[in-house]
Design a protein around this motif. Structure first.
Motif, mmCIF file in Angstrom:
data_model
loop_
_atom_site.group_PDB
_atom_site.id
_atom_site.type_symbol
_atom_site.label_atom_id
_atom_site.label_comp_id
_atom_site.label_asym_id
_atom_site.label_seq_id
_atom_site.Cartn_x
_atom_site.Cartn_y
_atom_site.Cartn_z
ATOM 1 N N ALA A 583 -65.040 -7.145 14.580
ATOM 2 C CA ALA A 583 -65.168 -8.322 15.455
ATOM 3 C C ALA A 583 -65.581 -9.562 14.683
ATOM 4 N N GLY A 584 -66.223 -9.385 13.537
ATOM 5 C CA GLY A 584 -66.562 -10.507 12.677
ATOM 6 C C GLY A 584 -67.723 -11.346 13.159
ATOM 7 N N ALA A 585 -67.891 -12.485 12.495
ATOM 8 C CA ALA A 585 -69.065 -13.333 12.706
ATOM 9 C C ALA A 585 -68.882 -14.383 13.794
ATOM 10 N N GLU A 586 -67.654 -14.612 14.225
ATOM 11 C CA GLU A 586 -67.403 -15.779 15.080
ATOM 12 C C GLU A 586 -68.227 -15.774 16.360
ATOM 13 N N SER A 587 -68.200 -14.668 17.113
ATOM 14 C CA SER A 587 -68.922 -14.654 18.385
ATOM 15 C C SER A 587 -70.431 -14.632 18.193
ATOM 16 N N LEU A 588 -70.898 -14.291 16.991
ATOM 17 C CA LEU A 588 -72.330 -14.348 16.690
ATOM 18 C C LEU A 588 -72.782 -15.779 16.414
ATOM 19 N N MET A 589 -71.967 -16.541 15.711
ATOM 20 C CA MET A 589 -72.418 -17.800 15.147
ATOM 21 C C MET A 589 -71.905 -19.047 15.867
ATOM 22 N N THR A 590 -70.947 -18.894 16.795
ATOM 23 C CA THR A 590 -70.370 -20.072 17.456
ATOM 24 C C THR A 590 -71.386 -20.772 18.355
ATOM 25 N N LEU A 591 -72.185 -19.996 19.070
ATOM 26 C CA LEU A 591 -73.190 -20.581 19.966
ATOM 27 C C LEU A 591 -74.266 -21.272 19.124
ATOM 28 N N SER A 592 -74.452 -22.567 19.327
ATOM 29 C CA SER A 592 -75.435 -23.298 18.541
ATOM 30 C C SER A 592 -76.854 -22.916 18.967
ATOM 31 N N ALA A 593 -77.794 -23.162 18.072
ATOM 32 C CA ALA A 593 -79.186 -22.825 18.357
ATOM 33 C C ALA A 593 -79.678 -23.543 19.612
ATOM 34 N N GLU A 594 -79.197 -24.766 19.829
ATOM 35 C CA GLU A 594 -79.629 -25.549 20.989
ATOM 36 C C GLU A 594 -79.155 -24.941 22.306
ATOM 37 N N HIS A 595 -78.100 -24.149 22.253
ATOM 38 C CA HIS A 595 -77.529 -23.586 23.477
ATOM 39 C C HIS A 595 -78.170 -22.260 23.880
ATOM 40 N N PHE A 596 -79.044 -21.727 23.044
ATOM 41 C CA PHE A 596 -79.799 -20.545 23.464
ATOM 42 C C PHE A 596 -80.809 -20.994 24.520
ATOM 43 N N GLN A 597 -80.727 -20.410 25.705
ATOM 44 C CA GLN A 597 -81.604 -20.834 26.805
ATOM 45 C C GLN A 597 -82.159 -19.618 27.522
ATOM 46 N N PHE A 598 -83.282 -19.856 28.240
ATOM 47 C CA PHE A 598 -83.828 -18.815 29.090
ATOM 48 C C PHE A 598 -84.246 -19.428 30.416
#
Length: 598
Positions: A583-598
C-alpha cells in the motif's frame, strides 16, 4: 494456581536436538568445559533455584514494589535473600571470563538461563541483566585495570551495573544528549547530567553499582559522533575496596504499569567521578555492545512471558468446566466439559505454544551466533556470525516481544474474567510483558534499523545469506513427505521475501518515506518467516524420531502438529503484512499534521 516450572524437556529439545548445542560447544575453542553432562547439571540446578527461590516472591514483589526514601531504594521483601543465593550460587559468573573469576562457559548458556530467570521473576531478573551487559562491554572495551577492578566484582555478583543512556529530553535520538564530562588532571572526568528510566539505578542488593554512562566531552563534535562512554561507580574504590560515595543519586523511582519489583530510576550525576571506557567520541559504538545484549534480553523476555502464560492457561483450560464440546460430551460424568475441548480455546493455547517454543528456538539460534562471533575458530566464521547477529537481533527483539505480549494476552483471555483478577497472576504477566516492546528501542526503531540499515543499507547481502540457508535446508529435506507442504510454503515465502525487499528499495529511491511506512510490517514478515523455518526444522527432527522409534511419541507428534498449526494459522499473517507494505506511504503521509483532529 499453577506456578512456573522450567520447561526442561523443551529447552533440551531446542538446544540439543534441533540446534545441536552439544556439537556446537565441542567445536568452540575453550568450549570443552561445556560438556553435555556439565550443561545438564547447570540447567537442572538453575531451574531449581528459579522455582524455589524466585517464583515464591514473584507476585509478592509485584504487590509490594520498591520503596524510595531520600535517594535510598529498598527492594521488595525476599529479594535481598534471593539475590544472595544467586550470587553465592555462582550464577552471575557462568559466562564470565576465567581470567577475571568467571567460569568461562559460552555466552549462549547464559541466554538459556536468562529465559528461566525471567519467566520465574521478571522484576528480579532485570537486576541481573545489567551485570551481563556491562561484563560484555568491559570485556570488549575495558583496559586490563578496569576489567580487573569492575569486571571481576560484577562476575562474582558482589557489584551490579546499569546502562545509562536516556535523558528527559532524548530517548532514541542520543545525538541530543546533554550529560557533560569534564576532564580532571588525574585522568578521571566529572560527569554531570540526568538520566531517566535506569533499570536498577539504585537498590539494596549489592554493595556497589557500576553505571555505564554516555556523556559528551567539552570539545566533542555535535550529534552521535561526539559521545563518549564512562564508568561511574556508586562508590569510589581502590583495588576493590570501597571508599567514599560518588556524587550520583537516585532522584526518584518510576511508578510503572508492570515490573514493579524492578527499580526504574531517575539518576542525577552531579560532578560524579567517572573513567573513560574505550576511545573518546566513540562511546556509542561501545555502548552498542551493551545495547545489543539488552535487546537479546528483551527478546528473551518475550519468550518467558509466552511460556509463563501458556503454562498457567493450559492448566486452567484442563480444569475449568464450561459448556459441552461441539462433538458431544467429553466429560459425561461432570456438569460440563473442560474448556480445552473448545476450538477457540485450542487456538489461544496453540498460539501461545507456537510463539513460546518458536521464539525460544530463535533466541537460542541467535545465541549460537553470539558464541561464534566471540569464539569462532577463524575470522571468516566470526565475521559471518556477526553478520547474522546484525540481521537477526532487531527481528528477535521486536518480533519476540510483540508476539510474547500477544501470547500473554491470549493466556489471560483463556481465564475469562478470572484472568483479570490479580490472584491468578495472568494480569501481572501481561503488565510485565508490555515493557519489552518499548525499551532497548521500540518495535518501530528496530524495524527501521532492520530494513534501513541491516537489509537495504547492506545491499541485501545479510538477507540473501539467511535465505540461502533456508533454501539449503529445504533441499536437504526435500524427500521427506511429512514436511512437503511446509517446505513448499517456505520456498514460496523466500522468493516473495526477496522480491518484496527489492520493490521497497526501488520505491524508496523516489520517496524515502517508503522505508518507514513499510518497516514494521516488513519486520513482522521477517519474524514469521524465521519462525516458520525453525518450526520446519523442529518438525523434521520430530519426524525422524518417530520414524526411528521413540519412547516419547506424543512429545514428538506435538511438535509436528504445532508446526502445522503455525503454518496454517499464524504464518498466513504474512499476507496482511504484504498488503500493507504494498500500500506504500501515500495514505500514511498525505494527511497533514494540521488535519489530525479529535
Amino acid at each position: 494456581m499453577t506456578n512456573y516450572k522450567a520447561p526442561m524437556r523443551d529447552i533440551r529439545f531446542a538446544m540439543k536436538e534441533v540446534l545441536g548445542f552439544d556439537t556446537h560447544y565441542a567445536s568452540l575453542p575453550g568450549g570443552e568445559d561445556a560438556s553435555p553432562e556439565m550443561v545438564d547439571a547447570i540447567l537442572d540446578e538453575f531451574a531449581k533455584f528459579c522455582e524455589n527461590a524466585l517464583v515464591p516472591i514473584n507476585r509478592s514483589g509485584d504487590e509490594e514494589g520498591c520503596h524510595w526514601n531520600d535517594g535510598v531504594v529498598n527492594t521488595p521483601h525476599g529479594f535481598k535473600e534471593a539475590y544472595r543465593l544467586y550470587a553465592d550460587g555462582g550464577w552471575a559468573s557462568v559466562t564470565g571470563a576465567a581470567d577475571y573469576g568467571g567460569q568461562g562457559l559460552p555466552s549462549s548458556l547464559g541466554r538459556v538461563l536468562s529465559e528461566m530467570l525471567t519467566a520465574a521473576n521478571t522484576g528480579f531478573a532485570l537486576y541481573t541483566a545489567g551485570q551481563s551487559g556491562a561484563i560484555e562491554t568491559l570485556a570488549e572495551f575495558g583496559t586490563h585495570e578496569q576489567r580487573s577492578l569492575y569486571e571481576r566484582k560484577l562476575i562474582d555478583g558482589s557489584w551490579n551495573a546499569t546502562m545509562c543512556l536516556t535523558e528527559p529530553h532524548c530517548g532514541t535520538d542520543l545525538g541530543l544528549l546533554r550529560t557533560k564530562a569534564e576532564p580532571n588532571q588525574d585522568g578521571s572526568y566529572n560527569i554531570t547530567g540526568t538520566k531517566i528510566f535506569i533499570t536498577g539505578g539504585e537498590h539494596d542488593l549489592t554493595e556497589n553499582i557500576v553505571h555505564i554512562v554516555l556523556a559528551r566531552l567539552p570539545d566533542a563534535p555535535e550529534g552521535t559522533k561526539g559521545i563518549s562512554l564512562f564508568i561511574v561507580p556508586k562508590y569510589l574504590c581502590d583495588d576493590g575496596n570501597l571508599r567514599e560515595r560518588n556524587s550520583v543519586r537516585c532522584g526518584s523511582i518510576e511508578h510503572k504499569m508492570g515490573i514493579k519489583a524492578s527499580a526504574t530510576c531517575v539518576m542525577n550525576f552531579d560532578g560524579a567521578k567517572g573513567y573513560l571506557l574505550g576511545e573518546s567520541n566513540r562511546g556509542l559504538m561501545a555502548m552498542f555492545t551493551f545495547m545489543n545484549a539488552s535487546r537479546i534480553a528483551a527478546a528473551t523476555q518475550g519468550v518467558a512471558h509466552a511460556e509463563l502464560g501458556f503454562q498457567k492457561s493450559l492448566a486452567y483450560a484442563r480444569e475449568r468446566l464450561q459448556m459441552r464440546a461441539p462433538t458431544g460430551p467429553q466429560n459425561p460424568n461432570g456438569p460440563a466439559d473442560p474448556i480445552i475441548v473448545h476450538p477457540d480455546v485450542r487456538r489461544m493455547l496453540l498460539t501461545q505454544k507456537a510463539f513460546a517454543e518458536g521464539n525460544r528456538l530463535l533466541i537460542y539460534y541467535l545465541s549460537q551466533q553470539l558464541d561464534l562471533a566471540e569464539r569462532g575458530n577463524d575470522e571468516a566464521t566470526r565475521n559471518a556470525a556477526k553478520s547474522q547477529l546484525d540481521f537477526l537481533t532487531p527481528i528477535a527483539k521486536a518480533f519476540a516481544s510483540e508476539t510474547g505480549f500477544e501470547a500473554a494476552n491470549q493466556g489471560l483471555q483463556c481465564f475469562g474474567g478470572h484472568g483479570y483478577i490479580r490472584e491468578w497472576g495472568m494480569e501481572q504477566n501481561v503488565r510485565d510483558a508490555r515493557i519489552a516492546m518499548l525499551y532497548e528501542g521500540t518495535t518501530g526503531v528496530q524495524a527501521l534499523d532492520l530494513l534501513g540499515r541491516k537489509v537495504l543499507g547492506a545491499g541485501l547481502i545479510t538477507l540473501q545469506t539467511f535465505i540461502n540457508q533456508i533454501d539449503v535446508f529445504c533441499d536437504l529435506e526435500a524427500e521427506h513427505q511429512t514436511l512437503g507442504p511446509l517446505l513448499a510454503k517456505l520456498r514460496e515465502l523466500t522468493t516473495e521475501w526477496q522480491t518484496m525487499t527489492l520493490n521497497i528499495g526501488e520505491r524508496a529511491r523516489s520517496n524515502p518515506e517508503e522505508v518507514g511506512a513499510a518497516s514494521v510490517n516488513y519486520l513482522m514478515y521477517c519474524g514469521y518467516v524465521c519462525l516458520a523455518y525453525l518450526w520446519a526444522q523442529s518438525a523434521a527432527v520430530a519426524a525422524r524420531k518417530l520414524e526411528s522409534g521413540t519412547a516419547e511419541p506424543e512429545f514428538y507428534r506435538s511438535k509436528i502438529l504445532t508446526a502445522q498449526f503455525y503454518f496454517n494459522h499464524l504464518l498466513p499473517r504474512t499476507r496482511t503484512c504484504v498488503q500493507v507494505i504494498n500500500a506504500g506511504a501515500e495514505s500514511l503521509m498525505t494527511l497533514s499534521a494540521e488535519h489530525f483532529q479529535f
